[in-house]
Design a protein around this motif. Structure first.
Motif, PDB file in Angstrom:
ATOM      1  N   ARG A 171       0.852  -1.193   0.000  1.00 15.22           N
ATOM      2  CA  ARG A 171       0.000   0.000   0.000  1.00 15.22           C
ATOM      3  C   ARG A 171       0.891   1.247   0.000  1.00 15.22           C
ATOM      4  NH1 ARG A 171      -3.222  -3.480   3.504  1.00 15.22           N
ATOM      5  NH2 ARG A 171      -5.209  -3.936   2.458  1.00 15.22           N
ATOM      6  N   THR A 172       1.918   1.203  -0.843  1.00 17.01           N
ATOM      7  CA  THR A 172       2.907   2.274  -0.867  1.00 17.01           C
ATOM      8  C   THR A 172       2.317   3.586  -1.349  1.00 17.01           C
ATOM      9  OG1 THR A 172       4.528   0.541  -1.334  1.00 17.01           O
ATOM     10  CG2 THR A 172       5.293   2.791  -1.549  1.00 17.01           C
ATOM     11  N   GLU A 173       1.159   3.536  -2.015  1.00 14.31           N
ATOM     12  CA  GLU A 173       0.507   4.795  -2.386  1.00 14.31           C
ATOM     13  C   GLU A 173      -0.031   5.523  -1.152  1.00 14.31           C
ATOM     14  OE1 GLU A 173      -2.753   1.613  -2.762  1.00 14.31           O
ATOM     15  OE2 GLU A 173      -0.575   1.781  -3.039  1.00 14.31           O
ATOM     16  N   TRP A 174      -0.188   4.802  -0.034  1.00 13.45           N
ATOM     17  CA  TRP A 174      -0.613   5.430   1.223  1.00 13.45           C
ATOM     18  C   TRP A 174       0.575   6.138   1.897  1.00 13.45           C
ATOM     19  CZ3 TRP A 174      -4.338   1.870   4.492  1.00 13.45           C
ATOM     20  CH2 TRP A 174      -5.381   1.414   3.680  1.00 13.45           C
ATOM     21  N   GLU A 175       1.715   5.445   1.923  1.00 13.35           N
ATOM     22  CA  GLU A 175       2.932   5.943   2.559  1.00 13.35           C
ATOM     23  C   GLU A 175       4.059   5.010   2.147  1.00 13.35           C
ATOM     24  OE1 GLU A 175       4.545   8.466   3.495  1.00 13.35           O
ATOM     25  OE2 GLU A 175       3.649   8.925   5.456  1.00 13.35           O
ATOM     26  N   GLY A 176       5.302   5.410   2.336  1.00 10.58           N
ATOM     27  CA  GLY A 176       6.430   4.553   2.021  1.00 10.58           C
ATOM     28  C   GLY A 176       7.587   4.852   2.951  1.00 10.58           C
ATOM     29  N   PHE A 177       8.623   4.021   2.896  1.00 14.63           N
ATOM     30  CA  PHE A 177       9.744   4.201   3.820  1.00 14.63           C
ATOM     31  C   PHE A 177      10.478   5.513   3.589  1.00 14.63           C
ATOM     32  CE2 PHE A 177       9.122  -0.342   4.509  1.00 14.63           C
ATOM     33  CZ  PHE A 177       9.231  -0.387   5.887  1.00 14.63           C
ATOM     34  N   ALA A 178      10.672   5.913   2.335  1.00 15.81           N
ATOM     35  CA  ALA A 178      11.387   7.167   2.080  1.00 15.81           C
ATOM     36  C   ALA A 178      10.596   8.355   2.616  1.00 15.81           C
ATOM     37  CB  ALA A 178      11.660   7.330   0.590  1.00 15.81           C
ATOM     38  N   SER A 179       9.318   8.437   2.280  1.00 18.21           N
ATOM     39  CA  SER A 179       8.515   9.590   2.709  1.00 18.21           C
ATOM     40  C   SER A 179       8.285   9.586   4.215  1.00 18.21           C
ATOM     41  CB  SER A 179       7.182   9.627   1.957  1.00 18.21           C
ATOM     42  OG  SER A 179       6.508   8.386   2.039  1.00 18.21           O
ATOM     43  N   ALA A 180       8.010   8.423   4.794  1.00 19.83           N
ATOM     44  CA  ALA A 180       7.752   8.357   6.243  1.00 19.83           C
ATOM     45  C   ALA A 180       8.989   8.729   7.049  1.00 19.83           C
ATOM     46  CB  ALA A 180       7.269   6.967   6.628  1.00 19.83           C
ATOM     47  N   THR A 181      10.154   8.243   6.615  1.00 18.78           N
ATOM     48  CA  THR A 181      11.355   8.529   7.405  1.00 18.78           C
ATOM     49  C   THR A 181      11.860   9.955   7.172  1.00 18.78           C
ATOM     50  OG1 THR A 181      12.764   7.439   5.737  1.00 18.78           O
ATOM     51  CG2 THR A 181      12.042   6.123   7.627  1.00 18.78           C
ATOM     52  N   ARG A 182      11.624  10.522   5.998  1.00 19.29           N
ATOM     53  CA  ARG A 182      11.917  11.947   5.812  1.00 19.29           C
ATOM     54  C   ARG A 182      11.034  12.791   6.740  1.00 19.29           C
ATOM     55  NH1 ARG A 182      14.863  13.758   1.410  1.00 19.29           N
ATOM     56  NH2 ARG A 182      15.223  12.288  -0.300  1.00 19.29           N
ATOM     57  N   ALA A 183       9.756  12.444   6.805  1.00 21.99           N
ATOM     58  CA  ALA A 183       8.841  13.169   7.688  1.00 21.99           C
ATOM     59  C   ALA A 183       9.264  13.027   9.141  1.00 21.99           C
ATOM     60  CB  ALA A 183       7.415  12.655   7.489  1.00 21.99           C
ATOM     61  N   ALA A 184       9.671  11.815   9.522  1.00 21.21           N
ATOM     62  CA  ALA A 184      10.128  11.587  10.894  1.00 21.21           C
ATOM     63  C   ALA A 184      11.312  12.490  11.222  1.00 21.21           C
ATOM     64  CB  ALA A 184      10.504  10.123  11.084  1.00 21.21           C
ATOM     65  N   ALA A 185      12.315  12.500  10.350  1.00 17.04           N
ATOM     66  CA  ALA A 185      13.500  13.325  10.600  1.00 17.04           C
ATOM     67  C   ALA A 185      13.142  14.801  10.685  1.00 17.04           C
ATOM     68  CB  ALA A 185      14.539  13.084   9.511  1.00 17.04           C
ATOM     69  N   ALA A 186      12.226  15.248   9.832  1.00 16.16           N
ATOM     70  CA  ALA A 186      11.805  16.652   9.867  1.00 16.16           C
ATOM     71  C   ALA A 186      11.092  17.000  11.162  1.00 16.16           C
ATOM     72  CB  ALA A 186      10.896  16.948   8.673  1.00 16.16           C
ATOM     73  N   GLY A 187      10.552  15.990  11.837  1.00 18.77           N
ATOM     74  CA  GLY A 187       9.888  16.200  13.112  1.00 18.77           C
ATOM     75  C   GLY A 187      10.746  15.879  14.318  1.00 18.77           C
ATOM     76  N   GLY A 188      12.057  15.649  14.115  1.00 18.94           N
ATOM     77  CA  GLY A 188      12.942  15.361  15.243  1.00 18.94           C
ATOM     78  C   GLY A 188      12.943  13.921  15.689  1.00 18.94           C
ATOM     79  N   VAL A 189      12.366  13.030  14.891  1.00 16.56           N
ATOM     80  CA  VAL A 189      12.314  11.601  15.224  1.00 16.56           C
ATOM     81  C   VAL A 189      13.469  10.899  14.514  1.00 16.56           C
ATOM     82  CG1 VAL A 189      10.953   9.479  15.079  1.00 16.56           C
ATOM     83  CG2 VAL A 189       9.807  11.677  15.477  1.00 16.56           C
ATOM     84  N   THR A 190      14.286  10.188  15.268  1.00 15.83           N
ATOM     85  CA  THR A 190      15.459   9.533  14.685  1.00 15.83           C
ATOM     86  C   THR A 190      15.354   8.013  14.654  1.00 15.83           C
ATOM     87  OG1 THR A 190      16.542   9.707  16.844  1.00 15.83           O
ATOM     88  CG2 THR A 190      17.055  11.407  15.205  1.00 15.83           C
TER      89      THR A 190
END
Length: 437
Positions: free
Chosen positions: A68-87
């Motif tokens: 269901r990568t059209e919902w979310e994917g590892f690249a987009s989710a982890t970029r969002a995480a890093a932008a929010g201070g999540v490592t």
């Protein structure tokens, strides 16, 4: 000679803010000293009044890839995480295809994620009817524990378990179990089109209360560990308190949306607010905040659960048909900090809830803290600056958010993963394993 020194007058270390300098070498924190200490370093950066926090650890993220990568994917989710201070994130076993319910499915997911993760990623396994025999091998393969639903998960390939099946899973493997606690016998029918009030009425607090009791009973009978996911109903808190007083290994989390959003202010048709269990009223949120302050709720995580805009049914506003889930991995820190500071809580407390305790839940003792020997996962966070949430500026693949237009306190300036700033297209994330914890 250190590779990097970061100085700030507001470093969260040892449970408090203090002026400090942090020395980093080979991806680890190798020194924590005074703000004016003379460290030799290739790069020495003074953040001034910008706070330095440990990287957040989010143990409740639905990445959805593959399948269901059209919902979310590892690249987009982890970029969002890093932008929010999540490592570091720990990915849920659904809504990917196949779900992570055996070793083969775990390897498929890891292959999909390989080379495109911008923060560190671990995995939960799934407990579904009939797979108890597969759990020991999956645990040995490195998952941090197992998620189970007591009610319909929303996807057919991840069915719920009964009370007896939950106990069988507990007995099959000595692992951390994390449970979506809603009891199907207490959930009402919801014919569409449905308003938010109708949706809320269909998932009453009694559903959570009954399911929490079921999960606690499984821990009592088997001696297992159970963590209650995304607690929404404050009425279940006394059950958790009694279980802990009894000596049972029971913990609980909640999420930013349950602490900061109010059912009374959700407009009909605003399906971006739909999640399960549902957002309840402000008085309920007050009790969750108190439980968090008291340590009864141990951590705050996102339950980042995105989907495509079409599945949110914003065009019809039908809460019966809309997918239930809120995408917030990028926004959790400023959302919680904005509300916490207004309630008199400190940045150190927020760090405890969102970094240290989630890391401890899954045994990542080198994450979630600023201390010698810990991973140099760090965040430069300006707690006094503000911004307005603009969906187009989010890194989530489908930036649908109930926080759109909100003014929030706290801006992430830089996120470091093992001493390297997360920037550009360099994906330095690693897979995390229970065996390494």
């Amino acid at each position: 000679m250190f590779e990097l020194v970061l100085r700030s007058r507001r470093v969260v270390v040892g449970g408090a803010e203090r002026p400090s300098a942090v020395g980093i070498d080979s991806g680890r924190i190798v020194a924590v000293g005074g703000y004016d200490d003379a460290f030799e370093a290739a790069v020495d950066t003074d953040l001034g009044e910008t706070a330095l926090l440990p990287g957040l650890v989010d143990t409740h993220v639905h990445v959805n890839e593959p399948g269901r990568t059209e919902w979310e994917g590892f690249a987009s989710a982890t970029r969002a995480a890093a932008a929010g201070g999540v490592t570091a994130i720990v990915d849920m076993p659904l809504n990917s295809l196949p779900p992570t319910v055996d070793v083969e499915a775990l390897r498929i997911k890891q292959a999909a994620a390989s080379g495109q993760i911008f923060v560190d990623v671990g995995f939960w396994g799934g407990a579904i009817p009939g797979n108890a025999g597969a759990l020991p091998a999956l645990h040995e393969a490195g998952v941090f524990g197992f998620k189970a639903f007591l009610a319909d998960s929303g996807v057919p390939e991840f069915p719920p378990v009964s009370a007896s099946e939950l106990r069988q899973a507990f007995e099959a493997v000595d692992a951390q179990f994390v449970v979506h606690a809603e009891d199907p016998d207490h959930l009402g029918e919801l014919p569409g089109p449905a308003s938010y009030a109708a949706f809320l009425g269909s998932r009453p607090p009694e559903a959570e209360h009954a399911a929490v009791a079921t999960a606690i009973d499984a821990a009592r009978v088997t001696g297992g560990r159970v963590h209650i996911l995304h607690l929404s109903a404050a009425s279940a808190l006394p059950l958790i308190a009694a279980a802990r007083a009894e000596g049972l290994r029971v913990t609980a989390e909640t999420c930013p949306h349950y602490l900061t959003l109010d059912a009374a202010h959700i407009p009909d048709g605003a399906t971006e607010f739909k999640c399960c269990p549902p957002i309840r009223d402000a008085a309920n949120a007050d009790q969750l905040w108190q439980a968090l302050a008291d340590g009864l709720i141990t951590c705050v995580v996102s339950d980042h659960s995105p989907c495509t805009p079409e599945l949110k049914k914003r065009d019809t506003g039908d809460f019966a048909a809309a997918w239930g889930g809120i995408a917030s991995v990028q926004l959790g820190l400023p959302v919680i900090w904005s509300a916490a500071r207004a309630r008199g809580h400190t940045l150190a407390e927020v760090t405890e809830w969102m970094a240290h305790r989630p890391a401890e839940l899954v045994g990542l003792h080198e994450k979630g803290r600023i201390a010698v020997g810990a991973d140099a996962d760090l965040v430069a966070f300006d707690p006094d600056d503000t911004f307005v949430v603009e969906p187009a500026r989010l890194h989530h693949k489908n930036p649908v958010t109930p926080y759109a237009g909100q003014k929030l306190h706290g801006v992430v300036r830089t996120t470091w993963l093992r001493g390297h700033a997360v920037a550009g297209d360099t994906a330095r994330g690693r897979f995390l394993s229970r065996r390494d914890a």
